[in-house]
Write an enzyme that holds these catalytic residues in place. Structure first.
Site, PDB file in Angstrom:
ATOM      1  N   ASP A 169      30.765  37.767  45.526  1.00  0.00           N
ATOM      2  CA  ASP A 169      29.309  37.935  45.366  1.00  0.00           C
ATOM      3  C   ASP A 169      28.482  36.692  45.725  1.00  0.00           C
ATOM      4  O   ASP A 169      27.546  36.332  45.000  1.00  0.00           O
ATOM      5  CB  ASP A 169      28.981  38.373  43.933  1.00  0.00           C
ATOM      6  CG  ASP A 169      29.572  39.731  43.575  1.00  0.00           C
ATOM      7  OD1 ASP A 169      30.291  40.301  44.407  1.00  0.00           O
ATOM      8  OD2 ASP A 169      29.309  40.217  42.452  1.00  0.00           O
ATOM      9  N   ASP A 197      28.057  42.781  45.724  1.00  0.00           N
ATOM     10  CA  ASP A 197      27.378  43.629  44.752  1.00  0.00           C
ATOM     11  C   ASP A 197      26.383  44.472  45.547  1.00  0.00           C
ATOM     12  O   ASP A 197      25.571  43.931  46.314  1.00  0.00           O
ATOM     13  CB  ASP A 197      26.668  42.703  43.748  1.00  0.00           C
ATOM     14  CG  ASP A 197      26.656  43.238  42.330  1.00  0.00           C
ATOM     15  OD1 ASP A 197      27.615  43.950  41.941  1.00  0.00           O
ATOM     16  OD2 ASP A 197      25.688  42.936  41.591  1.00  0.00           O
ATOM     17  N   HIS A 216      24.078  47.655  44.853  1.00  0.00           N
ATOM     18  CA  HIS A 216      23.559  48.665  43.932  1.00  0.00           C
ATOM     19  C   HIS A 216      22.500  49.567  44.564  1.00  0.00           C
ATOM     20  O   HIS A 216      21.630  49.084  45.295  1.00  0.00           O
ATOM     21  CB  HIS A 216      22.907  47.991  42.722  1.00  0.00           C
ATOM     22  CG  HIS A 216      23.820  47.141  41.903  1.00  0.00           C
ATOM     23  ND1 HIS A 216      25.014  47.595  41.391  1.00  0.00           N
ATOM     24  CD2 HIS A 216      23.693  45.854  41.463  1.00  0.00           C
ATOM     25  CE1 HIS A 216      25.582  46.618  40.693  1.00  0.00           C
ATOM     26  NE2 HIS A 216      24.817  45.548  40.726  1.00  0.00           N
ATOM     27  N   HIS A 230      18.703  43.639  41.180  1.00  0.00           N
ATOM     28  CA  HIS A 230      19.350  42.664  42.070  1.00  0.00           C
ATOM     29  C   HIS A 230      20.280  43.395  43.026  1.00  0.00           C
ATOM     30  O   HIS A 230      20.787  44.478  42.721  1.00  0.00           O
ATOM     31  CB  HIS A 230      20.154  41.630  41.256  1.00  0.00           C
ATOM     32  CG  HIS A 230      21.304  42.235  40.513  1.00  0.00           C
ATOM     33  ND1 HIS A 230      21.160  42.872  39.294  1.00  0.00           N
ATOM     34  CD2 HIS A 230      22.623  42.329  40.819  1.00  0.00           C
ATOM     35  CE1 HIS A 230      22.336  43.321  38.890  1.00  0.00           C
ATOM     36  NE2 HIS A 230      23.245  43.024  39.798  1.00  0.00           N
ATOM     37  N   LYS A 246      30.754  46.964  45.861  1.00  0.00           N
ATOM     38  CA  LYS A 246      30.977  47.469  44.509  1.00  0.00           C
ATOM     39  C   LYS A 246      29.652  47.673  43.805  1.00  0.00           C
ATOM     40  O   LYS A 246      28.626  47.142  44.236  1.00  0.00           O
ATOM     41  CB  LYS A 246      31.834  46.465  43.718  1.00  0.00           C
ATOM     42  CG  LYS A 246      31.135  45.127  43.537  1.00  0.00           C
ATOM     43  CD  LYS A 246      32.079  44.080  42.985  1.00  0.00           C
ATOM     44  CE  LYS A 246      31.398  42.755  42.738  1.00  0.00           C
ATOM     45  NZ  LYS A 246      30.313  42.782  41.751  1.00  0.00           N
ATOM     46  N   CYS A 276      31.447  38.398  37.437  1.00  0.00           N
ATOM     47  CA  CYS A 276      32.213  39.035  38.505  1.00  0.00           C
ATOM     48  C   CYS A 276      33.446  38.235  38.922  1.00  0.00           C
ATOM     49  O   CYS A 276      34.472  38.823  39.273  1.00  0.00           O
ATOM     50  CB  CYS A 276      31.297  39.340  39.675  1.00  0.00           C
ATOM     51  SG  CYS A 276      30.098  40.625  39.226  1.00  0.00           S
TER      52      CYS A 276
END
Ligand code: VGL
Ligand code: ZN
Length: 201
Positions: A10, A48, A50, A83, A108, A153
């Site tokens: 990340d 990351d 989302h 984020h 992820k 993470c």
């Protein structure tokens, strides 16, 4: 050495100073990670990633506070600022990172119903990202983990890799943590050490 992979966790704009979920000194991991890449035949990154309606965002839970812990579909969930939304510049890997040297990126946190701190599994261990399987296919037995954030993470990636049977090293100089509560990073490092992660100071 061919069985040893580097996992960059990340290292994304939103986790750098000025970003939506800035990790203190997060930018300092970039030059260290760039140098580390010289020592590894296989380099992967986690990202990351989302959707805007992700359940880990405080804004998607009216009446709840930032950093409050709620129950999200049966799992404890810290509520974060928005984020790493898919397709935004905040979700991009840090531009200073030598991205051309990364063999494969594993995304992820794409399921709005569950968070995914680890680069290997979601927080409920329900779905694999494919990272563990891919590493095994490459003949990898050992991984060095670094990046952001040490107490979230990076920790969950290291512990999942250990549970999957990889020998795991945490590279501390190439990692930084959030420390929502002072001492969180030290606690995370001690937990990793006690479970069998080698700590590279
Ligand atoms: C992370 C909080 C929320 C991390 C990702 O990369 O450590 N922390 N999402
Ligand atoms: Zn996240």
């Amino acid at each position: 050495m061919n069985d040893h992979a580097l996992i960059l966790v990340d290292i994304q704009n939103d986790f750098l100073p000025g970003g939506a979920l800035a990790v203190p000194e997060g930018d300092l991991v970039i030059p260290v990670a760039n140098r580390l890449m010289d020592d590894f035949p296989i380099i992967v990154a986690t990202q990351d990633w989302h959707p805007a309606d992700h359940g880990s965002f405080a804004g998607n839970h009216p009446g709840k506070q930032l950093f409050e812990v709620i129950d999200l579909n049966g799992l404890p969930q810290v509520l974060w600022p928005v984020h790493c939304v898919q397709g935004t510049s905040g979700a991009d890997l840090a531009p200073g990172l030598q991205a051309e040297r990364i063999t494969k990126v594993f995304r992820k946190g794409t399921d709005p119903a569950i968070d995914s701190y680890s680069g290997l599994y979601d927080n409920g261990h329900r779905k694999s990202t494919g990272l563990a399987e891919w590493l095994r296919e490459q003949g990898v037995n050992r991984v060095t983990v670094c990046g952001l954030a040490t107490d979230y993470c990076v920790k969950f990636t290291a512990l999942d890799a250990l549970a999957e049977g990889f020998a795991v090293t945490l590279h501390l100089p190439a990692s930084r943590g959030v420390n929502l509560t002072p001492g969180d990073v030290d606690k995370a490092v001690e937990e990793m050490r006690s479970k069998g992660v080698t700590i590279q100071e």
